[in-house]
Design a protein around this motif. Structure first.
Motif, PDB file in Angstrom:
ATOM      1  N   VAL A 186      88.716  28.641 -28.267  1.00  0.00           N
ATOM      2  CA  VAL A 186      89.227  29.429 -29.393  1.00  0.00           C
ATOM      3  C   VAL A 186      89.247  28.533 -30.620  1.00  0.00           C
ATOM      4  CG1 VAL A 186      91.104  30.862 -30.243  1.00  0.00           C
ATOM      5  CG2 VAL A 186      90.671  30.715 -27.774  1.00  0.00           C
ATOM      6  N   THR A 187      88.553  28.964 -31.676  1.00  0.00           N
ATOM      7  CA  THR A 187      88.421  28.161 -32.882  1.00  0.00           C
ATOM      8  C   THR A 187      89.048  28.868 -34.071  1.00  0.00           C
ATOM      9  OG1 THR A 187      86.341  27.207 -32.075  1.00  0.00           O
ATOM     10  CG2 THR A 187      86.785  27.005 -34.428  1.00  0.00           C
ATOM     11  N   ASP A 188      89.899  28.156 -34.768  1.00  0.00           N
ATOM     12  CA  ASP A 188      90.471  28.631 -36.026  1.00  0.00           C
ATOM     13  C   ASP A 188      89.470  28.294 -37.118  1.00  0.00           C
ATOM     14  OD1 ASP A 188      91.829  28.833 -38.462  1.00  0.00           O
ATOM     15  OD2 ASP A 188      93.735  28.200 -37.621  1.00  0.00           O
ATOM     16  N   GLY A 192      90.027  24.896 -38.903  1.00  0.00           N
ATOM     17  CA  GLY A 192      89.098  24.022 -38.212  1.00  0.00           C
ATOM     18  C   GLY A 192      89.599  23.487 -36.886  1.00  0.00           C
ATOM     19  N   THR A 193      90.760  23.965 -36.401  1.00  0.00           N
ATOM     20  CA  THR A 193      91.292  23.503 -35.125  1.00  0.00           C
ATOM     21  C   THR A 193      90.728  24.349 -33.981  1.00  0.00           C
ATOM     22  OG1 THR A 193      93.222  24.923 -35.439  1.00  0.00           O
ATOM     23  CG2 THR A 193      93.420  22.608 -36.120  1.00  0.00           C
ATOM     24  N   SER A 194      90.845  23.829 -32.761  1.00  0.00           N
ATOM     25  CA  SER A 194      90.333  24.563 -31.614  1.00  0.00           C
ATOM     26  C   SER A 194      91.122  24.212 -30.365  1.00  0.00           C
ATOM     27  CB  SER A 194      88.848  24.262 -31.387  1.00  0.00           C
ATOM     28  OG  SER A 194      88.661  22.901 -31.065  1.00  0.00           O
ATOM     29  N   LEU A 195      91.078  25.111 -29.407  1.00  0.00           N
ATOM     30  CA  LEU A 195      91.709  24.867 -28.111  1.00  0.00           C
ATOM     31  C   LEU A 195      90.816  25.419 -27.017  1.00  0.00           C
ATOM     32  CD1 LEU A 195      93.093  27.601 -26.641  1.00  0.00           C
ATOM     33  CD2 LEU A 195      94.635  27.395 -28.577  1.00  0.00           C
ATOM     34  N   ALA A 210      82.971  17.058 -21.812  1.00  0.00           N
ATOM     35  CA  ALA A 210      82.407  16.826 -23.150  1.00  0.00           C
ATOM     36  C   ALA A 210      82.940  17.859 -24.139  1.00  0.00           C
ATOM     37  CB  ALA A 210      80.890  16.867 -23.084  1.00  0.00           C
ATOM     38  N   LEU A 211      83.082  19.107 -23.695  1.00  0.00           N
ATOM     39  CA  LEU A 211      83.632  20.147 -24.563  1.00  0.00           C
ATOM     40  C   LEU A 211      85.088  19.871 -24.879  1.00  0.00           C
ATOM     41  CD1 LEU A 211      83.423  22.887 -25.992  1.00  0.00           C
ATOM     42  CD2 LEU A 211      83.949  23.983 -23.792  1.00  0.00           C
ATOM     43  N   MET A 212      85.850  19.458 -23.879  1.00  0.00           N
ATOM     44  CA  MET A 212      87.265  19.152 -24.098  1.00  0.00           C
ATOM     45  C   MET A 212      87.443  18.087 -25.166  1.00  0.00           C
ATOM     46  SD  MET A 212      88.877  19.063 -20.256  1.00  0.00           S
ATOM     47  CE  MET A 212      89.091  20.538 -19.275  1.00  0.00           C
ATOM     48  N   LYS A 213      86.553  17.122 -25.200  1.00  0.00           N
ATOM     49  CA  LYS A 213      86.666  16.016 -26.146  1.00  0.00           C
ATOM     50  C   LYS A 213      86.497  16.454 -27.594  1.00  0.00           C
ATOM     51  CE  LYS A 213      85.197  12.417 -22.894  1.00  0.00           C
ATOM     52  NZ  LYS A 213      84.176  11.393 -22.556  1.00  0.00           N
ATOM     53  N   THR A 214      85.985  17.664 -27.803  1.00  0.00           N
ATOM     54  CA  THR A 214      85.794  18.163 -29.168  1.00  0.00           C
ATOM     55  C   THR A 214      86.955  19.025 -29.641  1.00  0.00           C
ATOM     56  OG1 THR A 214      84.671  20.229 -28.524  1.00  0.00           O
ATOM     57  CG2 THR A 214      83.316  18.235 -28.698  1.00  0.00           C
ATOM     58  N   THR A 215      87.922  19.295 -28.757  1.00  0.00           N
ATOM     59  CA  THR A 215      89.004  20.222 -29.089  1.00  0.00           C
ATOM     60  C   THR A 215      90.272  19.482 -29.503  1.00  0.00           C
ATOM     61  OG1 THR A 215      89.851  20.336 -26.827  1.00  0.00           O
ATOM     62  CG2 THR A 215      88.077  21.866 -27.413  1.00  0.00           C
ATOM     63  N   ASP A 216      91.246  20.244 -29.982  1.00  0.00           N
ATOM     64  CA  ASP A 216      92.547  19.690 -30.360  1.00  0.00           C
ATOM     65  C   ASP A 216      93.610  19.934 -29.301  1.00  0.00           C
ATOM     66  OD1 ASP A 216      91.831  18.862 -33.153  1.00  0.00           O
ATOM     67  OD2 ASP A 216      91.369  20.994 -33.287  1.00  0.00           O
ATOM     68  N   LEU A 217      93.357  20.856 -28.384  1.00  0.00           N
ATOM     69  CA  LEU A 217      94.293  21.164 -27.308  1.00  0.00           C
ATOM     70  C   LEU A 217      93.523  21.704 -26.119  1.00  0.00           C
ATOM     71  CD1 LEU A 217      97.151  21.872 -26.093  1.00  0.00           C
ATOM     72  CD2 LEU A 217      96.953  24.056 -27.305  1.00  0.00           C
ATOM     73  N   GLN A 305      97.506  21.668 -34.183  1.00  0.00           N
ATOM     74  CA  GLN A 305      97.205  20.843 -35.340  1.00  0.00           C
ATOM     75  C   GLN A 305      95.951  20.017 -35.110  1.00  0.00           C
ATOM     76  OE1 GLN A 305     100.734  18.538 -36.060  1.00  0.00           O
ATOM     77  NE2 GLN A 305     102.002  20.319 -36.498  1.00  0.00           N
ATOM     78  N   MET A 306      95.311  19.622 -36.187  1.00  0.00           N
ATOM     79  CA  MET A 306      94.112  18.807 -36.104  1.00  0.00           C
ATOM     80  C   MET A 306      94.446  17.464 -35.491  1.00  0.00           C
ATOM     81  SD  MET A 306      90.828  18.852 -36.863  1.00  0.00           S
ATOM     82  CE  MET A 306      90.604  20.021 -38.228  1.00  0.00           C
ATOM     83  N   MET A 307      93.680  17.079 -34.456  1.00  0.00           N
ATOM     84  CA  MET A 307      93.904  15.816 -33.781  1.00  0.00           C
ATOM     85  C   MET A 307      93.026  14.728 -34.379  1.00  0.00           C
ATOM     86  SD  MET A 307      96.175  16.500 -31.490  1.00  0.00           S
ATOM     87  CE  MET A 307      96.086  15.155 -30.321  1.00  0.00           C
TER      88      MET A 307
END
Length: 322
Positions: A186-188, A192-195, A210-217, A305-307
C-alpha cells in the motif's frame, strides 16, 4: 497514511472460546501478563474519513463499535468504509462480510481465486445476493499492476502473490493457484510512504525480502512461534507449515528473515492463541522486541512515517485509540 489495527489475533481470537491452553486459561484467570485480542483485520485511510478495510473478521461488528473513525457521521445510514480488500478466503478473514449485509451493495476487492472460493466452498457472495445489490466484486490483479479503491484517493494498492494454502473448503485446497493468498503493498502517493501487509505468509523468498526493504512498515504473519507449537500446547498435531504459516523461531523462521531487513519498522500480526509472544514478560516476547520487531495489539492507531536507512529513523507514532 493512517492505520488502525482492528484485530491482531489469528482465527478464534485470544482467548479462543473453547481453548484451555496455558495462554488462554492464563489470560482468563489473570495469571499471565497478556492482553485479549480479536481476530485479525486492519483499516487504512489517507484523511481519516474514508477507510479501506483489509479483511473482515468474525469480530468485525465489535471492532467497528470500538473504532470511531469508521462509524457513521452523516445521514441516517453511513460508514467510513469505502471498500473491503481481502487477502484470502479464510473464515477468519471473510466471515465479517456477513455482518455488513445492511450496507449492500458491498464493494469487495479480491483475486478471482478468492472470489471463486467465496462463491462455491464458502458461498458468502451468493448468500448476499438476497440483500440489495449483494456484492460488487472488483478483481484484484496478480500480475504486479496496481489498483485503487473508489473513494480513497491517494492510496495505491498492489497485490503481492504469496505461497500458502487455500482454506479447507476451497475446491483447490490441494491444488494451489496464483491468487489463493496475497499480501498488499500500500503506497501513499501523496507522502511517498508505503507498507506491506501480509497476515497469511507461509514462506519467505528473497524477492519478498527485497520488497520489504523498500517499504516503511511491514506487518507480517505472527501466527506461530515454532513449527510444532500446536503439539507443544497440547491442542493439535498439525505443523505450522502444514497450516500455511511461517513460524518466528528457527534458522529459517520469520525473525531470521526480518533480521536482514533494516529499513522498515516491523510488526507481527495474526497471532495464534498458543503463541508465547502473547505473554508480555515471556522470553520469546523479549527476543522479538530485542530484534526491533513489534507485536500488534487491537486498537492501535498510527501514521506511517518515512523511514531512513535504519530501523530507528522515523517509524510509527500513535497510541491505542478508542
Amino acid at each position: 497514511m493512517k492505520v488502525r489495527i482492528l484485530g491482531s489475533a489469528a482465527g478464534g481470537g485470544f482467548p479462543q472460546w473453547n481453548c484451555n491452553c496455558y495462554n488462554c486459561s492464563g489470560v482468563r484467570s489473570g495469571t499471565i501478563l497478556a492482553t485479549p485480542r480479536t481476530q485479525s483485520s486492519i483499516a487504512i485511510s489517507i484523511d481519516g474519513r474514508g477507510w479501506i478495510l483489509f479483511n473482515a473478521s468474525p469480530d468485525l461488528r465489535s471492532q467497528l463499535e470500538s473504532a470511531r473513525p469508521l462509524q457513521p457521521r452523516t445521514g441516517m445510514r453511513d460508514t467510513g468504509i469505502r471498500g473491503i480488500v481481502l487477502a484470502d478466503s479464510q473464515i477468519d478473514h471473510t466471515t465479517g462480510i456477513l455482518m455488513l449485509r445492511e450496507g449492500c451493495p458491498l464493494q469487495i476487492y479480491c483475486t478471482d481465486m478468492v472470489a471463486e472460493d467465496l462463491s462455491t466452498g464458502f458461498p458468502i457472495f451468493r448468500m448476499l445476493e438476497s440483500w440489495d445489490g449483494g456484492v460488487e466484486h472488483h478483481e484484484v490483479p496478480t500480475d504486479g499492476s496496481s489498483f485503487s479503491v473508489d473513494g480513497v484517493e491517494g492510496l495505491q494498492l498492489t497485490a503481492v502473490v504469496l505461497d500458502g494454502k487455500a482454506p479447507p473448503y476451497s475446491p483447490h485446497r490441494n491444488d494451489p493457484h496464483r491468487g489463493d493468498n496475497v499480501g498488499y503493498l500500500v503506497t501513499d502517493t501523496i507522502a511517498g510512504t508505503s507498507l506491506l501487509y501480509a497476515p497469511g505468509l507461509g514462506q519467505m523468498t528473497p524477492e519478498l525480502v527485497a520488497l520489504m526493504k523498500t517499504t516503511d512498515l511491514v506487518m507480517v504473519d505472527g501466527t506461530f512461534w515454532c513449527e510444532d507449537e500446536m503439539a507443544r500446547a497440547g491442542v493439535g498435531t498439525k505443523l505450522a507449515s502444514q497450516m500455511g504459516h511461517l513460524p518466528q523461531s528457527g534458522d529459517d523462521g520469520m525473525l531470521a528473515w526480518l533480521r536482514t531487513v533494516e529499513r522498515p519498522r516491523k510488526m507481527l500480526i495474526h497471532i495464534n492463541n498458543t503463541n508465547p509472544i502473547l505473554i508480555e514478560d515471556s522470553p520469546e516476547r523479549a527476543e522479538v522486541e530485542a530484534q526491533g520487531v513489534e507485536v500488534a495489539i487491537d486498537g492501535l492507531e498510527f501514521e506511517v512515517q518515512m523511514m531512513g536507512g535504519s530501523p530507528t529513523a522515523g517509524g510509527i507514532s500513535g497510541d491505542v485509540a478508542p
